[in-house]
Design an enzyme around this catalytic site. Structure first.
Site, PDB file in Angstrom:
ATOM      1  N   THR A  88       0.848  -1.187   0.000  1.00  0.00           N
ATOM      2  CA  THR A  88       0.000   0.000   0.000  1.00  0.00           C
ATOM      3  C   THR A  88       0.893   1.250   0.000  1.00  0.00           C
ATOM      4  O   THR A  88       2.062   1.172   0.392  1.00  0.00           O
ATOM      5  CB  THR A  88      -0.965   0.003   1.199  1.00  0.00           C
ATOM      6  OG1 THR A  88      -0.207  -0.097   2.400  1.00  0.00           O
ATOM      7  CG2 THR A  88      -1.943  -1.167   1.112  1.00  0.00           C
TER       8      THR A  88
ATOM      9  N   THR B 168       1.713   4.360   1.555  1.00  0.00           N
ATOM     10  CA  THR B 168       2.608   4.803   2.623  1.00  0.00           C
ATOM     11  C   THR B 168       3.483   3.664   3.118  1.00  0.00           C
ATOM     12  O   THR B 168       4.676   3.850   3.384  1.00  0.00           O
ATOM     13  CB  THR B 168       1.809   5.418   3.792  1.00  0.00           C
ATOM     14  OG1 THR B 168       1.040   6.511   3.289  1.00  0.00           O
ATOM     15  CG2 THR B 168       2.721   5.896   4.911  1.00  0.00           C
ATOM     16  N   CYS B 169       2.905   2.482   3.227  1.00  0.00           N
ATOM     17  CA  CYS B 169       3.654   1.325   3.725  1.00  0.00           C
ATOM     18  C   CYS B 169       4.848   1.041   2.820  1.00  0.00           C
ATOM     19  O   CYS B 169       5.950   0.769   3.292  1.00  0.00           O
ATOM     20  CB  CYS B 169       2.750   0.097   3.792  1.00  0.00           C
ATOM     21  SG  CYS B 169       1.285   0.346   4.809  1.00  0.00           S
ATOM     22  N   GLN B 170       4.636   1.102   1.530  1.00  0.00           N
ATOM     23  CA  GLN B 170       5.679   0.807   0.553  1.00  0.00           C
ATOM     24  C   GLN B 170       6.671   1.956   0.394  1.00  0.00           C
ATOM     25  O   GLN B 170       7.876   1.759   0.444  1.00  0.00           O
ATOM     26  CB  GLN B 170       5.054   0.473  -0.808  1.00  0.00           C
ATOM     27  CG  GLN B 170       6.048   0.232  -1.924  1.00  0.00           C
ATOM     28  CD  GLN B 170       6.942  -0.956  -1.679  1.00  0.00           C
ATOM     29  OE1 GLN B 170       6.514  -1.968  -1.151  1.00  0.00           O
ATOM     30  NE2 GLN B 170       8.197  -0.840  -2.053  1.00  0.00           N
TER      31      GLN B 170
END
Length: 166
Positions: free
Chosen positions: A57, A59-61
């Protein structure tokens, strides 16, 4: 329970599943899931447990995982024995996420918190997904717990936040 705080004992009976790294970066290669007894491991080590809403996703990535990859040596030098990323994704998706980011060993483990069970038990969920948070668990005691409630923020759960507390 509503979150965890510094000074709390890490809960008993917490386990996640993961696929052990094989040294290969082929994201289509699958392995068998392994149960990881977090409570047991946390009793003898200093763990950084990082929860994300989902693998791959935005922000996660783009920023969250990247902060840990870029600061991994600093975290290890500060005494972190293991960095563990969790999400409600299954263990195969989590393994593929690690491989897609060049992680082919156990420097960072990517685990599944199935149906966000652990995150639900501490009240840090957003629907069926985990909230974005990070914990430092040192020999069974939580020494840092930070959650980000602002969409896209890693202020309290990024590697820099943990490094400031180690």
């Amino acid at each position: 329970m509503s979150g965890l705080s510094a000074g709390d004992a890490f809960p008993e009976g917490v386990s996640f599943t993961y696929v052990a790294p094989t040294g290969e970066l082929d994201i289509t290669a699958c392995g068998l899931p392994i149960q990881y007894d977090v409570s047991k491991e946390a009793s003898t080590k200093r763990l950084a447990i990082v929860a994300v809403p989902g693998a791959f996703t935005p922000t996660c990535q783009v920023s969250h995982l990247k902060s840990y990859i870029e600061n991994l040596d600093k975290l290890k030098a500060a005494g972190v024995d293991q960095v563990i990323f969790i999400a409600s994704n299954d263990q195969w998706v989590m393994a593929a996420w690690g491989k897609a980011n060049g992680i082919k060993d156990d420097s960072i483990l990517f685990m599944s918190d199935p149906v966000a069970a652990f995150s639900k038990s501490i009240g840090w969920v957003n629907g069926d997904r985990t909230k974005r948070y990070a914990l430092i668990v040192d020999h069974g005691k939580v020494t840092y717990a930070g959650v980000d409630d602002v969409r896209g923020s890693i202020e309290n759960s990024g590697a820099e936040a943990l490094l400031a507390k180690l």
